[in-house]
Design an enzyme around this catalytic site. Structure first.
Site, PDB file in Angstrom:
ATOM      1  N   HIS A  74       0.811  -1.218   0.000  1.00  0.00           N
ATOM      2  CA  HIS A  74       0.000   0.000   0.000  1.00  0.00           C
ATOM      3  C   HIS A  74       0.845   1.269   0.000  1.00  0.00           C
ATOM      4  O   HIS A  74       0.308   2.378  -0.138  1.00  0.00           O
ATOM      5  CB  HIS A  74      -0.919   0.018   1.227  1.00  0.00           C
ATOM      6  CG  HIS A  74      -1.882  -1.123   1.263  1.00  0.00           C
ATOM      7  ND1 HIS A  74      -1.822  -2.140   2.190  1.00  0.00           N
ATOM      8  CD2 HIS A  74      -2.921  -1.425   0.461  1.00  0.00           C
ATOM      9  CE1 HIS A  74      -2.789  -3.002   1.966  1.00  0.00           C
ATOM     10  NE2 HIS A  74      -3.470  -2.603   0.924  1.00  0.00           N
ATOM     11  N   CYS A  96       2.946  -1.318  -4.586  1.00  0.00           N
ATOM     12  CA  CYS A  96       2.304  -1.641  -5.864  1.00  0.00           C
ATOM     13  C   CYS A  96       2.625  -0.554  -6.892  1.00  0.00           C
ATOM     14  O   CYS A  96       2.522   0.643  -6.590  1.00  0.00           O
ATOM     15  CB  CYS A  96       0.791  -1.744  -5.660  1.00  0.00           C
ATOM     16  SG  CYS A  96      -0.136  -1.912  -7.195  1.00  0.00           S
ATOM     17  N   GLU A 126      -2.882   3.381   2.163  1.00  0.00           N
ATOM     18  CA  GLU A 126      -2.619   3.845   0.797  1.00  0.00           C
ATOM     19  C   GLU A 126      -2.962   5.320   0.647  1.00  0.00           C
ATOM     20  O   GLU A 126      -2.190   6.099   0.055  1.00  0.00           O
ATOM     21  CB  GLU A 126      -3.433   3.018  -0.202  1.00  0.00           C
ATOM     22  CG  GLU A 126      -3.197   3.440  -1.664  1.00  0.00           C
ATOM     23  CD  GLU A 126      -4.067   2.667  -2.641  1.00  0.00           C
ATOM     24  OE1 GLU A 126      -4.295   1.480  -2.411  1.00  0.00           O
ATOM     25  OE2 GLU A 126      -4.527   3.270  -3.632  1.00  0.00           O
ATOM     26  N   THR A 168      -6.626   2.990  -5.308  1.00  0.00           N
ATOM     27  CA  THR A 168      -6.637   1.986  -6.390  1.00  0.00           C
ATOM     28  C   THR A 168      -7.818   1.034  -6.280  1.00  0.00           C
ATOM     29  O   THR A 168      -8.276   0.502  -7.294  1.00  0.00           O
ATOM     30  CB  THR A 168      -5.336   1.153  -6.358  1.00  0.00           C
ATOM     31  OG1 THR A 168      -5.170   0.587  -5.059  1.00  0.00           O
ATOM     32  CG2 THR A 168      -4.136   1.997  -6.713  1.00  0.00           C
ATOM     33  N   SER A 224      -9.444  -5.747   4.402  1.00  0.00           N
ATOM     34  CA  SER A 224      -9.071  -5.378   3.038  1.00  0.00           C
ATOM     35  C   SER A 224     -10.125  -4.472   2.403  1.00  0.00           C
ATOM     36  O   SER A 224     -11.305  -4.814   2.351  1.00  0.00           O
ATOM     37  CB  SER A 224      -8.905  -6.646   2.187  1.00  0.00           C
ATOM     38  OG  SER A 224      -8.816  -6.324   0.818  1.00  0.00           O
ATOM     39  N   SER A 225      -9.679  -3.319   1.925  1.00  0.00           N
ATOM     40  CA  SER A 225     -10.583  -2.393   1.243  1.00  0.00           C
ATOM     41  C   SER A 225     -11.130  -3.027  -0.033  1.00  0.00           C
ATOM     42  O   SER A 225     -12.306  -2.885  -0.363  1.00  0.00           O
ATOM     43  CB  SER A 225      -9.838  -1.098   0.914  1.00  0.00           C
ATOM     44  OG  SER A 225     -10.615  -0.277   0.072  1.00  0.00           O
ATOM     45  N   ASN A 226     -10.267  -3.744  -0.741  1.00  0.00           N
ATOM     46  CA  ASN A 226     -10.660  -4.403  -1.991  1.00  0.00           C
ATOM     47  C   ASN A 226     -11.803  -5.389  -1.749  1.00  0.00           C
ATOM     48  O   ASN A 226     -12.798  -5.417  -2.482  1.00  0.00           O
ATOM     49  CB  ASN A 226      -9.439  -5.120  -2.566  1.00  0.00           C
ATOM     50  CG  ASN A 226      -9.746  -5.899  -3.826  1.00  0.00           C
ATOM     51  OD1 ASN A 226     -10.186  -7.040  -3.761  1.00  0.00           O
ATOM     52  ND2 ASN A 226      -9.506  -5.287  -4.968  1.00  0.00           N
TER      53      ASN A 226
END
Length: 671
Positions: A74, A96, A126, A168, A224-226
């Site tokens: 992140h 990333c 991030e 992202t 996890s944000s994703n």
């Protein structure tokens, strides 16, 4: 469940895969490795590396001699990166590439003059890292509502230019809506779509799967944000379950779904995905085999409980059903006389009713007739243990049908698991109502419904498995539709209603009028300027409103809230005629005068010539903001909403100096 479909994009993305492989290589070389923050947001992967000796540190100062620092995927703040370089010169950067690209965009395009808007979670590492590369002011929003608040509270936001980037893993759907709004408000905005292409593809595929399947299973870390975005995308279309490992499947009943879609966050290893799919497939095989096993189990009743055996016997023997007449009620049992039997009967209190709120000492009186089931007979003592609860349950099962479309009532006995739904007791039968079908309104709390009586419909009955599913929402929907038709049949502008505030937005409050919702625009909430509707009303408040306008074609209702009698200008007209003396608070100074607040929402002007008797060059010589002064109302222009005030009119005029006497002048001349 007949079909399990795995999303093609499930599993590690490019950036995560690169970071994990890089860390694996370093561990194989027996290096003393520590990661600056968790390498990725997946507890199983973190545990895997911790078992191999990898330490997690919160800052470069925790680094030991000989340690090699690995920067997480992140990214980290700019100043922290400088510290890493000085403390661990051979550091390894696993940030990333997509995140690094955002750092570069922000660094090159932001200045000390312009503003950077970031779509994302401001507490996420991030986003914290991205903000550190901004050269000027930056603001973060995670929803349309938060963007609206920024727009409203920062009127000069785009004066010197504005750029927009995003986290992202930000929701593509929300980002598109926000971009549309930003383009309308800030014509000079420079927009960079920095959502990772893999994230966008993953979200779109998850949305498509959720539309074609009865349920979705999301695999990934809860931090996890994703993964959170995937769950949000899917649960709008079908029941969605978030798990970290296959072990959590045992707490989820997927048997009622014909098809289930499966996807995973960008930080979820293939090994966990395979384990989940294997477990789901095994459960499917067990379910398919259960029909043939049931007959075999029926031939071996020794493993069944006493209650199960009684229920089975009751279903096949009408001789067990008797009628009893109450002869006494004690704190522990109900005593009955059984019609046609010599035995004395008694009903233990826990066999009276399945309703936890039932109180037989209040509900039952001597002489009442009760339909009962014989539970146990003692011929030596001449007694029978009876159950009203089981009779009610047997009768309810006989009458139960999912085709009847009948509205029934039951008592909510508890919340299932972590908000998965409700258990409702209906005539001795425990009915499961999923959370998605349990609320009439989204703001309703499942916990607050416990021990209340609710209306619902039976939508699924499996008598063999003793499983019943109901829907409160189905009844609420019908009631709301009937109430809506009744409302529109008689609604007229000007009618007054008492409603409940259901939700708030930046532009108004939505009020439930009893079947239909109307909106109070923010401008209608108060005669004075407010920043947000929450300054006046809160969700759950009961408010008195009136219909201001009706759009019958689009079924929209505009409501009024503020009352004419509360209009500050009407109060001024009534209580403050011209000539009135009042106290006013100085709220602003200009070169030509001072503005003073008379009433909430009304400011008057004290012209510079009306501040003091003597000449002054600037109002600031005499007054300052915050002063309270006495003033006289000189004039009111209600059409232009202007009030003229005078401070001078209430001040004593200065006394002029007296001229010398004539005699004194004469004497002086003679001398």
């Amino acid at each position: 469940m007949q079909r399990i479909t795995l999303a093609k994009s499930a599993g590690f993305c490019f950036g995560v895969n690169r970071a994990v492989n890089l860390l694996e290589e370093l561990v194989k070389k027996n290096r003393n490795v520590c990661t600056l923050g968790p390498i990725i947001h997946n507890p199983q992967v973190i545990k895997h590396f911790e078992d191999k000796g990898v330490r997690i540190i919160n800052g470069p100062d925790e680094c030991k001699d000989g340690d090699l620092i690995v920067v997480r995927t992140h990214g980290i703040p700019k100043d922290m990166m400088e510290d890493v370089k000085s403390i661990s010169p051979n550091y390894c950067n696993a940030t990333c590439p997509f995140v690094t690209k955002i750092h570069k965009i922000v660094s090159e395009n932001s200045t000390s003059e312009n503003v950077t808007l970031i779509a994302g979670d401001k507490s996420h590492p991030e986003v914290i890292g991205i903000r550190s590369y901004c050269n000027g002011k930056s603001f973060v929003f995670n929803s349309e509502k938060e963007l609206d608040e920024i727009i409203e509270n920062q009127p000069d936001l785009s004066k010197n230019g504005l750029i927009l980037v995003s986290q992202t893993t930000f929701s593509t759907k929300i980002f598109e809506k926000c971009v549309k709004k930003i383009k309308m408000v800030y014509t000079n905005a420079v927009i960079f779509d920095t959502i990772c292409c893999a994230t966008e593809e993953r979200q779109k595929e998850a949305a498509a799967l959720s539309l074609t399947n009865d349920a979705m299973v999301i695999i990934g870390g809860r931090q996890s944000s994703n993964t959170a975005k995937l769950k949000s995308v899917c649960e709008a279309n079908c029941p969605t379950f978030l798990i970290e490992t296959a072990a959590e499947l045992q707490d989820i009943d997927l048997s009622r779904f014909h098809s289930v879609g499966v996807t995973a966050g960008a930080s979820t290893p293939d090994s966990i995905i395979k384990e989940v799919l294997k477990t789901m497939s095994e459960n499917e095989e067990i379910k398919n085999a259960s029909t043939s096993v049931e007959k075999e189990e029926q031939e071996k009743p020794s493993g069944e409980s006493f209650a199960d055996l009684v229920d089975e016997y009751i279903d096949s023997s009408s001789d067990q059903k008797v009628v009893g007449y109450v002869v006494g009620v004690t704190p522990t049992e109900i005593q009955v006389e059984i019609a046609g039997r010599k035995h004395a009967g008694y009903i233990p209190l826990d066999e009276y009713s399945a309703d936890p709120n039932a109180d037989p000492q209040k509900e039952v009186k001597v002489g009442d007739k009760l339909d009962l089931i014989i539970m146990k007979t003692n011929d030596q003592e001449g007694t029978m243990m009876l159950s009203k609860k089981r009779y009610d349950a047997a009768k309810a099962w006989d009458e139960l049908s999912e085709e009847s479309d009948q509205v029934v009532e039951g008592t909510v006995t508890g919340v299932v698991g972590d908000g998965k739904g409700l258990f409702v007791q209906y005539g001795g039968i425990r009915v499961f109502i999923p959370a998605s079908l349990a609320k009439a309104n989204r703001s309703d709390s499942l916990e607050d419904m416990v021990k209340t009586t609710v209306k619902f419909k039976i939508i699924e009955v499996d008598k063999k498995r003793k499983r019943v599913v109901g829907s409160i929402r189905a009844v609420a929907k019908e009631e709301r539709k009937a109430a809506e038709e009744k409302f529109w049949a008689q609604a007229e502008e000007g009618q007054v209603y008492h409603g409940v505030v259901r939700s708030l937005t930046s532009y108004g409050a939505f009020v439930d009028l009893g079947g239909v919702d109307g909106m109070i625009h923010i401008s209608e909430l108060s005669w004075t300027r407010i920043k947000h509707p929450s300054d006046v009303v809160k969700v759950g408040d009961t408010v008195e409103v009136y219909i201001k306008a009706l759009d019958r074609e689009n079924k929209k209702i505009s409501l009024g809230y503020k009352k004419v009698e509360d209009n500050p200008w009407e109060i001024l007209k009534r209580d403050y005629p011209v000539g009135t003396e009042c106290e006013a608070k100085i709220v602003g100074l200009t070169s030509f005068g001072a503005f003073a607040n008379i009433l909430p929402g009304i400011d008057g002007l004290i012209h510079i010539s009306e501040i003091a008797h003597e000449h002054i060059a600037n109002p600031a010589e005499v007054l300052k903001v915050g002063d309270t002064v006495k003033a006289k109302i000189l004039d009111i222009d209600f059409d232009k909403k202007r009030v003229s005030l005078s401070r001078k009119a209430l001040l004593d005029a200065p006394v002029a100096e007296e001229a010398p006497a004539e005699e004194e002048k004469t004497e002086t001349v003679e001398e």
